[in-house]
Design a protein around this motif. Structure first.
Motif, mmCIF file in Angstrom:
data_model
loop_
_atom_site.group_PDB
_atom_site.id
_atom_site.type_symbol
_atom_site.label_atom_id
_atom_site.label_comp_id
_atom_site.label_asym_id
_atom_site.label_seq_id
_atom_site.Cartn_x
_atom_site.Cartn_y
_atom_site.Cartn_z
ATOM 1 N N ASN A 53 -5.229 -4.444 9.869
ATOM 2 C CA ASN A 53 -5.391 -2.996 9.726
ATOM 3 C C ASN A 53 -5.700 -2.585 8.295
ATOM 4 O O ASN A 53 -5.565 -1.433 7.931
ATOM 5 C CB ASN A 53 -4.094 -2.277 10.144
ATOM 6 C CG ASN A 53 -3.976 -2.170 11.654
ATOM 7 O OD1 ASN A 53 -4.515 -1.270 12.259
ATOM 8 N ND2 ASN A 53 -3.292 -3.111 12.258
ATOM 9 N N LEU A 54 -6.092 -3.570 7.479
ATOM 10 C CA LEU A 54 -6.289 -3.256 6.058
ATOM 11 C C LEU A 54 -7.750 -3.366 5.659
ATOM 12 O O LEU A 54 -8.458 -4.269 6.095
ATOM 13 C CB LEU A 54 -5.458 -4.235 5.202
ATOM 14 C CG LEU A 54 -3.946 -4.221 5.436
ATOM 15 C CD1 LEU A 54 -3.261 -5.268 4.578
ATOM 16 C CD2 LEU A 54 -3.371 -2.837 5.173
ATOM 17 N N GLY A 114 -1.551 3.121 9.789
ATOM 18 C CA GLY A 114 -1.460 1.797 10.421
ATOM 19 C C GLY A 114 -1.341 0.677 9.396
ATOM 20 O O GLY A 114 -0.477 -0.195 9.483
ATOM 21 N N GLY A 115 -2.189 0.712 8.405
ATOM 22 C CA GLY A 115 -2.174 -0.324 7.371
ATOM 23 C C GLY A 115 -0.921 -0.242 6.510
ATOM 24 O O GLY A 115 -0.443 -1.257 5.994
ATOM 25 N N GLN A 116 -0.364 0.967 6.328
ATOM 26 C CA GLN A 116 0.880 1.089 5.560
ATOM 27 C C GLN A 116 2.037 0.472 6.346
ATOM 28 O O GLN A 116 2.906 -0.200 5.789
ATOM 29 C CB GLN A 116 1.145 2.556 5.232
ATOM 30 C CG GLN A 116 0.158 3.118 4.210
ATOM 31 C CD GLN A 116 0.260 4.621 4.034
ATOM 32 O OE1 GLN A 116 0.747 5.326 4.911
ATOM 33 N NE2 GLN A 116 -0.233 5.135 2.922
ATOM 34 N N ARG A 117 2.055 0.677 7.681
ATOM 35 C CA ARG A 117 3.109 0.051 8.500
ATOM 36 C C ARG A 117 3.010 -1.467 8.392
ATOM 37 O O ARG A 117 4.018 -2.171 8.279
ATOM 38 C CB ARG A 117 2.957 0.486 9.968
ATOM 39 C CG ARG A 117 3.433 1.885 10.251
ATOM 40 C CD ARG A 117 3.576 2.138 11.744
ATOM 41 N NE ARG A 117 2.302 2.261 12.419
ATOM 42 C CZ ARG A 117 1.635 3.400 12.587
ATOM 43 N NH1 ARG A 117 2.120 4.525 12.109
ATOM 44 N NH2 ARG A 117 0.496 3.416 13.239
#
Ligand SMILES: Nc1ncnc2c1ncn2[C@@H]1O[C@H](COP(=O)(O)OP(=O)(O)OP(=O)(O)O)[C@@H](O)[C@H]1O
Ligand SMILES: Nc1ncnc2c1ncn2[C@@H]1O[C@H](COP(=O)(O)OP(=O)(O)OP(=O)(O)O)[C@@H](O)[C@H]1O
Ligand SMILES: [Mg+2]
Ligand SMILES: [Mg+2]
Lengths: 227, 227
Positions: free
Chosen positions: B171-172, B144-147
């Motif tokens: 999301n990070l 999620g955080g990578q997206r």
């Protein structure tokens, strides 16, 4: 309740293999309140998907209620997922063509609950997350935090005994976030098990145990002051 | 730079009208760093979409660089959006069938940048957000955080003078979130304008001005200690 031993999960993309989980062992008793934290990309959602029987590990064993998940049939897995587990997805996973009430009812349709009872339970769940005025909005007609709350309402509508929530407050202001945490608090006080992923320390403080994941492994696993 | 007067935005669903913005007036000078906060559903994303020329208001006027946005042609609007504005969407808005490098390149394709130059700029942007090892993953093959970070890389790849980021760190984890805030800090120090929506106070502290939105209106608009 939950016993994981040496769980590994690999994803293959072409030639490349991503080792998302590299030997995770943990056990969680009934009525614990666990927060899972860790950097972006460290493997938290991958772990939650295996805990929630939505994905299977590449290696290792996972026993749920004393039974090996790898030995369960598809029907047994679906029954565990629908009856015992409430899963709040990090990306909400709502049906885009249905309004929020219908999205919330979804787990009850799988359980064969009557239409009238489904309606009642879904309305109560929507009101509990503060969305009584948004029941007929589709996901695209809702704000980000409202979509997140529909995902929470849906996960709780079947009165699950294990709540798995992946970043449940990522899109919520602190007041709305606290209202959601109160819901989890009540569920926990009734004897249910709560496992949530968060990156916000004030959310993790509600738990009685914090597991830190780093690079696909358990980095630390400690009780909090609430324990 | 930005002048909004009495902006209203209504959404119609069947018989119901949602007044998402009810008379918002604000002005933002070049090189300001503004944080927009407020409860879930209060109208922040609606305001950001109008600021970013992605949506038009139901009432009121919006002047950008001294020109009325409502008088701009579709081509002029597209040019402002592609050349001057970098927009980080709350729900990322990535193309699901393209890998993260191709998603990041997208604004440069609209600007007619050569393939070789596009590749260079997109690789640099992906490395800046810490995703150098994930360039050929599709959105579903990312965390999620990578997206979220691909959405940030894409918004910054065309070197915009106005950065609009809607909940860029939701999301990070805090360390990765701080790395992203450093990127915004550098952009701001180079003379660009940064406007971000956040519900996290430690993120808002980077700004020199905080606008609180409540129920579709400006509730308060104050300088921070950084001002
Ligand atoms: N397309 C739409 N149709 C109908 N109502 C809408 C639509 N989009 C947004 N809304 C409503 O308008 C209000 C404002 O939405 P908006 O997305 O701007 O809120 P927000 O402040 O960004 O919230 P969040 O912090 O949860 O992201 C919400 O109550 C929402 O339900
Ligand atoms: N389907 C997939 N194919 C390939 N790699 C994947 C896939 N899903 C996840 N990954 C990779 O596995 C790693 C772990 O992903 P995961 O979603 O579990 O992280 P996370 O801890 O939840 O991160 P975040 O906090 O950003 O949500 C990431 O580096 C990601 O790129
Ligand atoms: Mg995740
Ligand atoms: Mg929003």
């Amino acid at each position: 309740l939950i016993q994981m031993t040496n769980i590994a999960k690999n994803y293959e993309i072409g030639e490349e293999v991503v080792h998302a989980l590299r030997g995770v062992s943990l056990s969680i008793e009934k009525n614990e309140y666990v927060a899972i934290m860790g950097p972006s990309g460290s493997g938290k959602s991958t772990l939650m998907n295996i805990l929630g029987c939505l994905d299977s590990p590449s290696e290792g064993t996972y026993d749920l209620n004393g039974k090996a998940v790898s030995d369960m049939t598809d029907d047994e897995l679906a029954e565990v997922r629908n009856k015992e587990i409430g899963f709040v997805f990090q990306n909400f996973n709502l049906l885009s063509r249905s309004d929020s009430l219908h999205n919330t009812e979804l787990p009850l349709i799988y359980l064969g609950v009557s239409r009238k009872k489904r309606r009642e339970l879904a309305i109560a769940s929507m009101q509990a997350v503060g969305l009584g005025e948004r029941m007929h909005h589709k996901p695209s007609e809702l704000s980000g935090g409202q979509r997140q709350r529909v995902a929470i309402a849906r996960a709780l509508v079947n009165n699950p005994s294990i709540i798995l929530a992946d970043e449940p407050t990522g899109n919520l202001d602190s007041k709305t976030g606290e209202e959601i945490m109160q819901i989890f608090e009540v569920l926990h006080s009734k004897g249910n098990t709560v496992i949530l992923v968060t990156h916000e320390p004030y959310i993790a403080e509600h738990a009685n145990r914090v597991i830190h994941i780093l690079d696909g492994q358990v980095d630390s696993d400690k009780a909090t002051e609430n324990a």
